[in-house]
Design an enzyme around this catalytic site. Structure first.
Site, PDB file in Angstrom:
ATOM      1  N   ASP A  30      -2.158   2.370  -4.407  1.00 46.65           N
ATOM      2  CA  ASP A  30      -3.452   2.632  -4.113  1.00 46.65           C
ATOM      3  C   ASP A  30      -4.520   1.465  -4.127  1.00 46.65           C
ATOM      4  O   ASP A  30      -4.456   0.804  -4.947  1.00 46.65           O
ATOM      5  CB  ASP A  30      -4.019   4.093  -4.191  1.00 46.65           C
ATOM      6  N   HIS A  86       0.668  -1.212  -0.144  1.00 48.50           N
ATOM      7  CA  HIS A  86       0.008  -0.218   0.098  1.00 48.50           C
ATOM      8  C   HIS A  86       0.725   1.229  -0.144  1.00 48.50           C
ATOM      9  O   HIS A  86       0.425   2.536  -0.109  1.00 48.50           O
ATOM     10  CB  HIS A  86      -0.816  -0.162   1.183  1.00 48.50           C
TER      11      HIS A  86
END
Length: 517
Positions: free
Chosen positions: A492, A488
């Site tokens: 995204d 992450h």
């Protein structure tokens, strides 16, 4: 005229190292390829050989200094040098100075040496001896098997003869180009005793003890000293695996994890125990079996935990209707096998679908390097494969430019080599994305763990018939859950979901792959 000594290539994604120990000092004579110093990285210990013979000049990077790849370590001034075995350095041992093809020609003795283990691999564990002292062997017959962090290596007999001595027993750790055994005489069972003075002096000596009292001449790695101080361990509580029994940083970590701090100084902080001690009754203990973890299993455990500690890992899920892929496969599998000589499986469809999706969401095919994001304009696809010794990930290079047949052939060939333990280190490095198929074992859903430094891994699962709503009607469809674990920090949620949706769309309508849609 002087020759520069520079930091060698340290391995994939490794950019710096710490100078652990210098074996030479300015003014010492050195021979070409003689070990000058030892570097310590996060993963391995690297020895730096002399690029030329001469006299040791200036040492630019002192012990404890951090150096980058190709950084200047020292200089060697041209001139006559003494043989490597006669430098007088207490840290130079006889086996290291012996050439790999060595042996006593007068007595017909031949040394069995550790073969080249692969890039950045400096040591291995003796797994199994197929022969014992006194056995006759023929040339190229398998003598023993070594186990490294990644692969198993078979050691053939360099010549016909009889095994006189086994120098490294099962379970021993050996260095690259170290001696494993001695062959003597002919293969008729006649044994010629090895009476060389240098052999009796060097070979009969046991491996240096790691406990510190008798090893004052061995300098531990600076990072290891710091780690021992932080963990509250003294030198006697740590078993050194470096050169001459030197304690390395990893040795301290293992000692701390094993609870080796028992009895440490009260003023030193005790290391945190990884888990509460097990309370086991004598009856239960008698029925337990304790087996040492293989080097491969230790590496798997370390890399998986490093992945969890480093990446901001998150998993997103979706499901795919496999009706169209299964129908297409059933229609063409016989013709495919006849033309290409390999079966048409599901992995080529998933590989193609992932390559298609990676073009649209390139961050899933990228990696973090310091403060940079490195985008890959190619796909080196890792295909996770279970083997009897553990999970390995062979890499199919440039999978995005390969046909279905080429992908199936590569998967079949590398899968067979993985199960046989024949994969090289190069075949398991450089992957940009990974596919893991837990469905072959019956897994319905799971969250795969990233294979660092990659930023994405796709988890496939079992195909199972389920009732689905199709155009307002309930139909039974072959469904599979898909899982994408991603980093992450650079991927995204939108990109991760988009990637998985594109994979789903390509599999539910394989014609999209042909149209590049």
């Amino acid at each position: 005229m002087s020759t520069e000594v520079r930091v060698p290539t340290l391995g994939e994604s490794v950019t710096e190292a710490t100078v652990a120990t210098w074996f030479k000092k300015p003014g010492d004579a050195v021979a070409q390829d003689e070990m000058l110093c030892e570097l310590e990285t996060d993963k391995v210990t690297v020895e730096v050989p002399a690029p030329a013979a001469g006299t040791m000049g200036e040492i630019v990077a002192a012990e404890g200094d951090t150096v980058g790849v190709d950084a200047l370590l020292a200089t060697i001034v041209a001139g006559d040098a003494k043989p490597a075995g006669n430098t007088g350095s207490p840290k130079d041992d006889a086996p290291a100075a012996k050439p790999a093809s060595g042996g006593d020609a007068a007595k017909g003795n031949t040394d069995v040496m550790v073969p080249t283990l692969g890039e950045s691999v400096t040591e291995a564990t003796v797994s199994t001896w197929f022969k014992k002292v006194g056995d006759s062997v023929s040339q190229d017959e398998m003598l023993c098997e070594l186990e490294t962090d990644k692969v198993s290596v078979e050691v053939p007999a360099p010549a016909a003869g009889t095994i006189v001595e086994i120098l490294a027993q099962e379970g021993d750790t050996v260095q690259a180009n170290g001696r494993l055994a001695v062959l003597s005489g002919s293969a008729d069972g006649t044994i010629t005793p090895d009476t060389r003075p240098e052999a009796s002096a060097a070979d009969a000596a046991p491996a240096p003890a790691a406990s510190g009292s008798g090893r004052s001449d061995v300098e531990d790695a600076p990072s290891a000293k710091k780690a021992m101080a932080e963990a509250g361990l003294n030198r006697d509580q740590v078993t050194g695996t470096g050169r001459d029994g030197r304690v390395m940083k990893d040795d301290v970590a293992r000692a701390a994890a094993a609870g080796a701090a028992t009895g440490a100084s009260a003023s030193a902080p005790a290391p945190a125990a990884p888990a509460a001690p097990r309370a086991v009754s004598a009856d239960d203990a008698a029925r337990e079996e304790r087996v040492k973890m293989t080097r491969l299993r230790q590496t798997i455990a370390r890399r998986l935990k490093d992945s969890q500690n480093t990446a901001a890992m998150l998993t997103t899920y979706n499901e795919v209707d496999m009706t169209e892929v299964m129908a297409l496969r059933n229609e063409y599998k016989d013709l495919f096998l006849k033309k290409h000589g390999v079966k048409l499986g599901f992995m080529s469809f998933f590989t193609k679908a992932c390559c298609h999706a990676l073009k649209e969401v390139p961050e899933v095919n990228a990696e973090i390097d310091g403060t940079d994001i490195v985008y890959k304009n190619f796909v080196h696809m890792g295909i996770a494969a279970g083997t009897p010794t553990g999970l390995v990930v062979p890499v199919i290079r440039d999978a995005d430019s390969m046909s279905f047949a080429a992908i199936e052939k590569a998967i079949a060939e590398k899968g067979a080599r993985a199960r046989d333990g024949k994969l090289s280190m190069a075949e398991m490095q450089g992957g940009t994305f990974t596919i893991s198929n837990g469905g072959v074992y019956g897994s319905l859903m799971s969250s795969p763990i990233l294979n660092p430094p990659q930023s994405g891994i796709l988890g496939m699962h079992k195909i199972q018939d389920r009732p689905m709503a199709i155009n307002g009607k309930v139909e039974i469809r072959p469904m599979m859950y898909l899982a994408l674990s991603y980093d992450h920090r650079i991927v995204d949620g939108k990109g991760a979901v988009t990637f998985l949706v594109r994979v789903k769309e390509a599999l539910e309508d394989p014609r999209r792959l042909l149209m590049d849609l």
